[in-house]
Design an enzyme around this catalytic site. Structure first.
Site, short mmCIF file in Angstrom:
data_model
loop_
_atom_site.label_atom_id
_atom_site.label_comp_id
_atom_site.label_asym_id
_atom_site.label_seq_id
_atom_site.Cartn_x
_atom_site.Cartn_y
_atom_site.Cartn_z
N ASP A 43 17.66 22.37 -31.12
CA ASP A 43 17.98 22.08 -31.93
C ASP A 43 17.57 24.09 -32.82
OD1 ASP A 43 19.50 21.10 -34.12
OD2 ASP A 43 17.32 20.38 -35.29
N HIS A 100 19.67 27.59 -45.60
CA HIS A 100 18.94 26.22 -45.58
C HIS A 100 17.44 27.23 -45.70
CE1 HIS A 100 17.45 22.45 -44.24
NE2 HIS A 100 17.30 22.97 -43.03
N GLU A 106 20.87 15.98 -42.40
CA GLU A 106 21.17 17.14 -41.87
C GLU A 106 21.91 17.51 -41.95
OE1 GLU A 106 16.16 19.62 -41.48
OE2 GLU A 106 18.01 19.55 -39.54
N ASP A 127 20.76 15.28 -37.80
CA ASP A 127 19.57 15.42 -37.23
C ASP A 127 18.70 15.01 -38.76
OD1 ASP A 127 17.19 15.81 -36.34
OD2 ASP A 127 16.89 18.19 -36.89
N THR A 187 19.31 11.35 -33.46
CA THR A 187 19.30 12.43 -34.04
C THR A 187 21.57 10.92 -33.39
OG1 THR A 187 18.39 13.48 -33.10
CG2 THR A 187 20.77 14.54 -33.48
#
Length: 418
Positions: free
Chosen positions: A127, A134, A200, A235, A259
């Site tokens: 990731d 962000h 996320e 996520d 996830t």
């Protein structure tokens, strides 16, 4: 181009899309590779013998597998040939399927009759942290405005190695994680369910093509040959667990519990009309990360929450994938620059996608500004996710009257096991 298969208005899956997925049905529990067209699925195992071009004639068996890994592992020309052949077979002018009722009845399955599965066996999952908005927001919250971005952030795509075994397909419920947390005024940590459960909003791409040998890199000029296709990704994050555990090695239990990815893999070729100019990168990154060709995607993204007992989804954020600072090519080239070998079916996440405005923030951490603000969710309010909340991510590209979508990336938060 139009298909003989009826495609409902505003469908995510017109003939210009043709994403790949893996499905089963109540009548046939075996997993098959399929392509979405309208509200139907084309079962590629049933038409494998029709892939008779120079790239695929000797590899028809890849369409009879229970995952996409073998197909993903073929070189990019094979992907292009498969897409062209599927478009041809589904077009309104091609009689091969259109006029063969027996073959059509075997090859086309209603999506409403199908159960979707993970599209590939995911060997490794990485990731990234590629959204400057962000990263800046989180940096301001935890380090202050003057130190929002770490010194390395604009020089390389920051990332971490995630947990592949807990990646699940859309529609899978997940339990609120438990772990250690430490309140700011506490002397010692406590153990229990996370109180700061978050989503996320991310996208991720599946790696394809022949594996680069250990010790060899993929130059950025060849990176596209290793990018098979793109999915939505949530996520899930436990922010209080994360805050206590992440120093000095980064996220662990705060991320590894689940996830979620969408089941349909949209190919880079389907997304090609939606590439836009890359963001200006200042400072200019090192040569191994430099490319001039547009490889930033114009994808409208949204997150909705449906509280338990509610009948509708309520949108809490809208943003766009083009806000990412680092491109997919740069992510892949950086991942292999040290000689790391990437294999077909590996998954590389973008990191949370946030835009420059508050309504475009891709996490509750940002939307509630670490719990300082209330986020309207229909008639309710949230700062973080509650048990029973169902989160759905969506993504759509639109241009010249053509709509390309990614389907759903949905998951519901269940109470923790204590």
């Amino acid at each position: 181009m139009k298909s003989f298969v009826s495609v409902p208005q505003n469908s995510d899956f017109p003939i210009q899309n043709l994403p790949y997925g893996v499905f089963s049905t109540k009548a046939d529990s075996s997993r098959h590779i399929g392509v979405a067209i309208g509200d139907q699925i084309l079962n590629l195992a049933e038409i494998a013998n029709l892939f008779d071009g120079p790239q695929l004639k000797a590899h028809q068996d890849v369409f009879k597998q229970s995952t996409l890994n073998a197909f993903m592992a073929l070189p990019r020309p094979a992907w292009l040939e498969a897409r062209a052949r599927i478009q041809q077979l589904l077009s309104e002018d091609c009689a091969v399927l259109r006029d063969n009722a027996h073959l059509r009845s075997r090859a086309l399955v209603a999506q409403s009759d199908a159960t979707m599965h993970l599209p590939a066996q995911i060997g490794d999952y990485t990731d990234f942290y590629s959204s400057i908005h962000h990263a800046t927001n989180v940096g301001i919250m935890f380090r202050g405005k003057e130190n929002a971005l770490m010194p390395n952030w604009k020089w390389l795509p920051v990332g971490y190695h995630g947990r592949a075994s807990s990646i699940v397909v859309s529609g899978t419920d997940l339990k609120r994680p438990v772990g250690q947390t430490k309140a700011p005024d506490a002397e010692v940590p406590s153990f229990g369910p996370s109180k700061l459960m978050d989503f996320e909003l991310e996208m991720a791409f599946f790696v394809g093509g022949p594996e680069n040998e250990l010790g060899t890199r993929v130059p950025i000029e060849k990176a596209e040959d290793r990018i098979f296709g793109v999915v939505l990704m949530n996520d899930w994050s436990a922010r209080d667990i994360q805050a206590w555990e992440y120093v000095p090695l980064g996220p662990f239990l705060a991320k590894s519990f689940a996830t979620t990815v969408s089941p349909w893999v949209v190919s880079i070729e389907a997304l090609r009309p939606y590439f836009v100019e890359n963001p200006v990168q200042d400072p200019v990154p090192p040569a191994y990360l430099h490319h001039d060709d547009p490889f930033t995607l114009d994808i409208n993204l949204a997150v909705s929450i449906r509280p338990e007992g509610d009948a509708v989804d309520h949108i809490v954020c809208k943003t766009n994938f083009k806000h990412l600072y680092w491109t997919l090519k740069q992510q892949l080239a950086h991942h292999t620059v040290n000689g790391c070998n990437l294999r077909a079916g590996d998954l590389l996440g973008s990191g949370t996608v946030s835009g420059p405005e508050e309504g475009a923030y891709g996490s509750m951490l940002e939307l509630s500004w670490r719990g300082a603000k209330e986020v309207p969710v229909g008639s309710e309010i949230r700062k973080f996710l509650k048990d029973g909340d169902e989160v759905n991510l969506s993504g759509v590209c639109e241009k010249n009257g053509v709509r390309i979508g990614f389907g759903e990336c949905r998951g519901k938060v269940l109470p923790a096991d204590i």
